[in-house]
Design an enzyme around this catalytic site. Structure first.
Site, mmCIF file in Angstrom:
data_model
loop_
_atom_site.group_PDB
_atom_site.id
_atom_site.type_symbol
_atom_site.label_atom_id
_atom_site.label_comp_id
_atom_site.label_asym_id
_atom_site.label_seq_id
_atom_site.Cartn_x
_atom_site.Cartn_y
_atom_site.Cartn_z
ATOM 1 N N SER A 137 -30.775 -6.417 9.199
ATOM 2 C CA SER A 137 -29.961 -5.503 8.387
ATOM 3 C C SER A 137 -28.526 -6.004 8.234
ATOM 4 C CB SER A 137 -29.990 -4.078 8.949
ATOM 5 O OG SER A 137 -29.777 -4.078 10.332
ATOM 6 N N HIS A 163 -38.223 -4.420 12.565
ATOM 7 C CA HIS A 163 -36.800 -4.116 12.835
ATOM 8 C C HIS A 163 -36.713 -2.618 13.177
ATOM 9 C CE1 HIS A 163 -32.560 -4.718 12.828
ATOM 10 N NE2 HIS A 163 -32.301 -4.777 11.533
ATOM 11 N N ARG A 180 -29.544 -0.957 25.878
ATOM 12 C CA ARG A 180 -29.610 0.302 25.125
ATOM 13 C C ARG A 180 -30.814 1.113 25.610
ATOM 14 N NH1 ARG A 180 -29.562 -2.414 19.245
ATOM 15 N NH2 ARG A 180 -31.131 -3.668 20.333
ATOM 16 N N ASP A 197 -35.809 0.395 20.770
ATOM 17 C CA ASP A 197 -36.705 1.387 20.167
ATOM 18 C C ASP A 197 -37.748 1.945 21.139
ATOM 19 O OD1 ASP A 197 -35.525 1.192 17.631
ATOM 20 O OD2 ASP A 197 -36.606 -0.667 17.238
#
Ligand code: NMX
Ligand code: MLT
Length: 433
Positions: free
Chosen positions: A234, A264, A319, A374
């Site tokens: 992105s 992604h 994360r 994710d």
């Protein structure tokens, strides 16, 4: 002081630094592009400049030199200012106040956006709705208007900043509008002046939040997903489109179209489907052994395990670690969250074994067995009642606007030229000595 004033002070320093480094180091070699790298998505090829953040294979994301796990508590307003200026502003600082004031002034989403989104077919993906909403506002671009009036190159950064602030103010509203339209949740909810960016987003989505914990999660979610240096799909797409001096609306929409891909940002949606499928199969939170079997079944069907692996990282994504901590504090008893933990205990070993199996069969290894951002975020969102999983990448997108835009502003400020690598044909490669 306003954000424009502060960036205006920094721009000459950025330009000086860029010119000095180019002068002193212009001939240094950053890396070699092998034929394999050209075929292989240019993995690891150092060929872009990014000031906002850096991703080290062995520690993960640092934002302007601050390792994520050391700044887990920043609010998104601070995150954006850090990306943009390199400074951590206190929450009661004047730039945070200016950011909030500017959001209040700019946040109203024009009614034509609602009309366009409402006219989209019902089965449109929420990412297509978000990106259409962003693109349709391009007519309001300050950069486009100033360029048409003959703006000097020196000033490109200023209307880019102006467009960026408008886009940041409206992105939560457009996203929430897409959510409420797509899932028949009723009329859009307006921006609440005086409320912070994350809590405003949570409120506009309309998820009941008596404890305020969903708003807390949104702040954390927006902070963690903000940026991941310049080479990810992105950021790279946004940068390339922006390098043609397409304005921020075009560039960000292009970047987010890339985020909509399953390798992604769409992986967070796919993680949740995989999690729910696992739980459905085993009638609740599966055991580690059941997860292991299900993971092998997925791999043998030629599919990837979503949320695991990464083009750069070779360790657990910080994360993901941050989301695990949030989950442990807020929903440790939720079977969905427990399943995320069990998957984390099981899948890296499965991928390691499967990678060895691939190598024995003459296929390449899997480079990274560890969870990425994710792998855990979706379970937390689901916990608070946002159960429409196709919407999850939109949440990621609203956050990622911060990174895409701060990178764009920096590139406009220092006059980064149009991107144009050279391609070669198979015939050319075949003739190489
Ligand atoms: N499950 C199964 N196979 C995998 C996985 C995985 N999680 N990760 C990598 N591989 C395979 C990959 O498909 C490739 O196979 P082939 O040669 O048959 O095409 C092989 O391992 C080598 O790939 P790598 O060099 O390890 O990884 P690459 O840098 O090409 O790709 C991803 C990185 C992230 C695209 C890949 O790990 C993946 O598809 N993961 C699952 C999807 C995902 O979680 N994406 C989110 C990334 C983070 N984000 O937010 O954007
Ligand atoms: C990201 O956040 O952009 C992803 O982890 C993908 C990447 O860095 O390539």
């Amino acid at each position: 002081m306003t954000i424009e004033d502060r960036v205006g002070e920094l721009v000459p320093k950025w330009r000086e630094e860029r010119a000095r480094i180019l002068e002193e180091k212009g001939d240094h070699i950053l890396g070699e592009c092998t034929v394999a790298a050209a075929f292989g998505g240019m993995r690891g090829l150092k060929s872009m400049i990014c000031e906002t953040s850096e991703v080290d294979a062995n520690v993960g994301l640092s934002i302007r030199g601050h390792f994520l796990l050391d700044i887990l508590d920043l609010w998104p307003e601070q995150t954006f200012l850090l990306l943009l200026t390199g400074e951590i502003e206190p929450l009661d600082g004047e730039l945070v106040a200016d950011f909030r004031r500017q959001m209040d002034v700019r946040a109203r989403v024009p009614s034509y956006v609602f009309d366009v989104l409402r006219a989209m077919p019902k089965d449109s993906h929420p990412m297509a709705m978000l990106n259409t909403g962003i693109l349709v506002m391009e007519r309001e671009s300050a950069f486009r208007a100033a360029y048409a009036e003959g703006m000097s190159k020196e000033d490109y950064w200023l209307p880019t900043l102006e467009d960026s602030l408008t886009l940041l103010a409206r992105a939560p509203g457009v996203a929430a509008m897409a959510y409420r339209l797509k899932y028949d949740k009723g009329e859009p909810i307006a921006w609440t002046p005086g409320l912070d960016w994350g809590a405003n987003f949570a409120k506009m989505l309309g998820i009941p939040d008596p404890s305020g914990d969903f708003a807390k999660l949104m702040r954390v979610f927006l902070h963690f997903h903000c940026d991941h240096e310049a080479g990810n799909v992105s950021a790279n797409a946004c940068h390339t489109v922006g390098s043609a001096l397409s304005d921020a609306y075009y560039a960000v929409s292009a970047g987010l179209n890339g985020l909509a891909g399953p390798l992604h940002g769409l992986a967070n949606q796919n993680v949740l489907s995989w999690l729910l499928e696992t739980m459905e199969r085993f009638g609740g939170a599966p055991t580690n052994e059941q997860i292991r079997d299900f993971a092998f079944e997925t791999l043998r069907a030629g599919q990837v395990i979503p949320g695991y692996g990464h083009p750069v990282l070779r360790v657990t994504d910080p994360r993901f670690t941050g989301f695990l901590r949030f989950g442990q504090q807020h929903c440790a008893d939720d079977p969905l969250f427990q399943t995320v933990n069990r998957i984390y205990e099981t899948v890296p070993k499965v991928l390691e074994e499967y990678s060895a199996e691939r190598e024995r069969e003459g296929r390449g290894p899997i480079a990274n067995f560890w969870p990425n951002v994710d792998a855990g975020s979706g379970a937390l969102i689901y916990h608070y009642g946002l159960t429409e999983i196709a919407f999850y990448t939109v949440l990621f997108s609203v956050s990622r606007c911060m990174g895409l835009l701060s990178q764009l502003i920096w590139n406009r400020a220092v006059g980064t030229p149009i991107t144009r690598p050279k391609s070669v044909s198979l015939k050319f490669l075949d003739k190489l000595a």
